[in-house]
Design a protein around this motif. Structure first.
Motif, PDB file in Angstrom:
ATOM      1  N   ARG A  62     -65.797 -67.618  37.243  1.00  0.00           N
ATOM      2  CA  ARG A  62     -65.566 -68.881  37.942  1.00  0.00           C
ATOM      3  C   ARG A  62     -66.539 -69.042  39.090  1.00  0.00           C
ATOM      4  NH1 ARG A  62     -59.404 -70.737  37.499  1.00  0.00           N
ATOM      5  NH2 ARG A  62     -60.069 -72.369  38.906  1.00  0.00           N
ATOM      6  N   LEU A  65     -69.883 -69.964  37.585  1.00  0.00           N
ATOM      7  CA  LEU A  65     -69.890 -71.343  37.106  1.00  0.00           C
ATOM      8  C   LEU A  65     -69.898 -72.309  38.286  1.00  0.00           C
ATOM      9  CD1 LEU A  65     -69.929 -72.617  34.349  1.00  0.00           C
ATOM     10  CD2 LEU A  65     -67.490 -72.988  34.515  1.00  0.00           C
ATOM     11  N   LEU A 189     -63.294 -75.202  36.430  1.00  0.00           N
ATOM     12  CA  LEU A 189     -64.341 -74.189  36.345  1.00  0.00           C
ATOM     13  C   LEU A 189     -63.920 -73.021  35.453  1.00  0.00           C
ATOM     14  CD1 LEU A 189     -65.704 -74.015  39.986  1.00  0.00           C
ATOM     15  CD2 LEU A 189     -66.688 -75.147  38.032  1.00  0.00           C
ATOM     16  N   GLU A 191     -63.911 -71.246  32.200  1.00  0.00           N
ATOM     17  CA  GLU A 191     -64.707 -71.309  30.966  1.00  0.00           C
ATOM     18  C   GLU A 191     -64.638 -69.956  30.280  1.00  0.00           C
ATOM     19  OE1 GLU A 191     -66.412 -73.704  29.132  1.00  0.00           O
ATOM     20  OE2 GLU A 191     -66.473 -71.934  27.855  1.00  0.00           O
ATOM     21  N   ILE A 197     -71.659 -69.723  30.231  1.00  0.00           N
ATOM     22  CA  ILE A 197     -71.809 -69.562  31.680  1.00  0.00           C
ATOM     23  C   ILE A 197     -73.221 -69.112  32.014  1.00  0.00           C
ATOM     24  CG2 ILE A 197     -71.031 -68.252  33.695  1.00  0.00           C
ATOM     25  CD1 ILE A 197     -68.273 -68.166  32.414  1.00  0.00           C
ATOM     26  N   SER A 253     -73.836 -80.065  33.290  1.00  0.00           N
ATOM     27  CA  SER A 253     -72.702 -79.734  34.156  1.00  0.00           C
ATOM     28  C   SER A 253     -71.430 -80.383  33.655  1.00  0.00           C
ATOM     29  CB  SER A 253     -72.941 -80.230  35.579  1.00  0.00           C
ATOM     30  OG  SER A 253     -74.168 -79.808  36.035  1.00  0.00           O
ATOM     31  N   ILE A 256     -69.791 -79.008  30.469  1.00  0.00           N
ATOM     32  CA  ILE A 256     -69.111 -77.718  30.556  1.00  0.00           C
ATOM     33  C   ILE A 256     -67.903 -77.753  31.492  1.00  0.00           C
ATOM     34  CG2 ILE A 256     -69.361 -75.336  31.381  1.00  0.00           C
ATOM     35  CD1 ILE A 256     -72.063 -75.317  30.074  1.00  0.00           C
ATOM     36  N   ALA A 257     -68.049 -78.395  32.635  1.00  0.00           N
ATOM     37  CA  ALA A 257     -66.959 -78.303  33.616  1.00  0.00           C
ATOM     38  C   ALA A 257     -66.151 -79.588  33.750  1.00  0.00           C
ATOM     39  CB  ALA A 257     -67.518 -77.918  34.975  1.00  0.00           C
TER      40      ALA A 257
END
Lengths: 335, 276
Positions: A62, A65, A189, A191, A197, A253, A256-257
């Motif tokens: 985390r 990320l 965050l 993942e 990552i 970004s 993914i988040a």
């Protein structure tokens, strides 16, 4: 000139220190109490224990990320604000996040994630973002010139269109899918996939390096396009490359988040206020402080009301927003 | 000869199956439930000593409130779960996919129970849970009792006049239940017709309610909003439900937490409401 460089080095030093302190703090707090003394022995001998897992499989990913996403979003914010000479622009203004969200929504309601695996979510998000970038880019080029103002307006409109389409999808989707969409939009965050990552960390750092090719151009552009042209900058190519760079950073970004608001808007402002307008220092300092800010917010989000976790966007908005208003009202900073 | 071979193979399978079965359930000593109704079912099966964590929404039975909390139904704290060292985490369809993936990567066994679509699925899930907890016998007994009573109710209400029902589970937008929800079974088993049965999603318009003109409106409690909604419906004087004063507010917790036992209780309550 020399004193300026020394000042910059000091700033970078301070920000790196700040980032390190926040990261270490974030590594040590959480619902499981791990005493500081124990950590060093854990690193070398604790492999396989629960505490080791908590530190390196849950907290560390985390933090990494947060570093990558916070840095990338702030960097995209600086670039876009410089490019448009408008301090209200942020990575999400141009509808890139909307495109990514739309891609993810379509994935969820077509149930692709069930058949193709969970990795198809970021892939679809990224495809959505790229689609919006391509539309924006091709619509805004007229007679070989990238019209910046039209790009901005068109981006805002595309962002409205995609959010309406998302609402359309949400209103006709099944309850179970609805939750998936809402979670994704809230941003997180968390993942599970390590390679993703690592990929986003490298992309974000590459973005920083790449942006430095344009630091002089960005400084020149802040005077105006014509002035930049007279200063010997190839304005057309610069504009296009900067737009694509910022969009790709945002696209990665977001896919993914999810949508984590505020970082890309506020951090560049703070930094402009602290270190000055020069992009040579602004780019790196925004990257570092954005990374630190997001890691801090995520740490708060997961510890503030234990054992519950809040969506990180809640904290970035409340914390960042209130500090921002406070600073503006106190110092009368120039926007 | 052939028969003997088949028989011996069969008995071996049974033996081995049983052996494996007891082995796996004795391994599962620490379970975390991520859904209120799953927690409730674990208590029903008397396996609460194996439950080491649940969500803050797991309020029933009241003893469950004292169990270690690992987050809400939708936002779980993975760190907390990991430190409780569970042998099994039971997730629901509300658990985020990324979280399930993460737990699996950390080497934790996760089973996902999707929200049951009808009474039959409620029962089969309960039986499955019984198997997991090593309480299959008890689960089967409970399900059989409930099924008998439910069939009895179905038989009784079969010949009564059908009542048109609208169930409101959310407002703004007006949200109801379709045939994809076990709530639909409540209405059908108790001798009602769900006016929104064939709707594609739960979003429903007031206009459609007026057109279908239900005899009964049931509002699942949403705090003060439920009373407000009752007043709003009251303005449509032509509705049968309004004319006969048949707008009811029901406890959402009861209505929406699908254990076999609570299903029966709620069904009995509903029969009283529909056929008074």
């Amino acid at each position: 000139m020399r004193s300026k460089i020394i000042r910059w080095i000091i700033w970078v030093g301070i920000l790196v220190g700040f980032l390190l302190i926040i990261s270490i703090f974030s590594l040590f707090v959480g619902s499981t109490y791990i005493p500081f003394k124990k950590i060093i022995s854990l690193i070398f001998t604790g492999k396989g224990s629960i505490e080791y897992s908590v530190l390196f499989d849950i907290r560390l990913p985390r933090i990494l990320l947060g570093f990558a996403i916070g840095g990338a979003l702030s960097l995209a914010g600086v670039i876009l604000q410089g490019l448009f000479r408008n301090s209200l622009v942020e990575p999400y203004t141009l509808g890139i996040s909307g495109g990514a969200a739309l891609g993810v929504c379509l994935n969820i309601i077509l149930q692709l994630d069930r058949n193709l695996g969970i990795l198809s979510l970021p892939v679809c998000g990224f495809l959505g973002a790229v689609l919006i970038i391509l539309i924006l880019y091709s619509l805004s080029i007229k007679k070989g010139i990238l019209k910046i103002q039209e790009l901005l307006l068109m981006g805002v409109m595309l962002s409205f269109i995609s959010s309406s389409l998302i609402m359309l999808i949400m209103s006709i989707s099944r309850t179970e899918d609805l939750h998936g969409i809402v979670f994704w939009i809230m941003g997180s965050l968390e993942e599970p996939n390590w390679s993703l990552i690592k990929a986003i960390v490298s992309i974000s750092l590459l973005g920083l390096v790449f942006s430095y090719l344009f630091c002089h151009a960005l400084n020149a552009l802040s005077l105006g396009e014509e002035e930049a042209l007279h200063l010997g900058i190839n304005v057309e190519i610069t504009k296009r490359l900067l737009f694509i760079l910022a969009s790709l950073l945002t696209g990665f970004s977001v896919s993914i988040a999810g949508i984590i608001g505020f970082v890309g808007l506020a951090v560049p402002h703070f930094m402009r206020n602290l270190v000055g307008q020069d992009h040579r220092i602004l780019l790196i300092s925004s990257f570092l402080s954005g990374a630190g800010f997001l890691i801090l917010c995520d740490t708060l989000a997961r510890t503030i009301i234990l054992p519950l976790e809040l969506p990180v966007g809640v904290i970035t908005g409340i914390l960042g927003g209130s500090i921002f208003i406070y600073i503006i009202s106190k110092k009368q900073i120039k926007l | 000869m052939k028969r003997y071979i088949i028989l011996s193979i069969l008995s071996l399978i049974i033996l081995f199956g049983n052996f494996k079965f007891t082995l796996s359930s004795s391994f599962l000593q620490r379970i975390i439930s991520l859904g209120p109704y799953i927690t409730e079912e674990i208590y029903l099966l008397g396996a609460q000593d194996k439950l080491v964590g649940c969500t803050i929404y797991c309020q029933r039975p009241s003893e469950a409130q004292k169990k270690e909390k690992v987050g809400t139904v939708i936002q779980i704290n993975i760190e907390k779960i990991l430190t409780l060292k569970p042998d099994l985490v039971i997730a629901t369809s509300l658990t985020q996919k990324k979280d399930i993936e993460k737990l699996k990567n950390l080497g934790i066994r996760v089973i996902k129970f999707s929200s049951p679509k009808n009474f039959f699925e409620i029962c089969s899930q309960f039986l499955e849970l019984g198997k997991i907890l090593g309480k299959y016998g008890l689960a089967k007994k409970i399900v059989q009792e409930v099924k008998d009573k439910v069939l009895e109710i179905k038989r009784k209400t079969k010949n009564l006049a059908k009542v048109k029902v609208f169930v409101e589970v959310g407002t703004n937008p007006l949200f109801t239940i379709t045939k994809d929800s076990f709530l639909n079974d409540f209405i059908e088993f108790s001798g009602g017709i769900n006016i929104a049965k064939d709707a594609k999603t739960g979003i429903y318009s007031r206009e459609a309610v007026l057109k279908e003109n239900p005899d009964v409106i049931i509002i699942a409690t949403m705090g003060i909003i439920a009373d407000k909604e009752k007043i709003i419906w009251g303005k449509y004087k032509n509705l049968e439900a309004v004319k006969n004063n048949r707008i009811y507010i029901m406890d959402a917790y009861k209505l929406c937490s699908p254990t076999p036992v609570s299903f029966l209780e709620t069904l009995e309550e509903l029969v009283k409401i529909l056929h008074k």
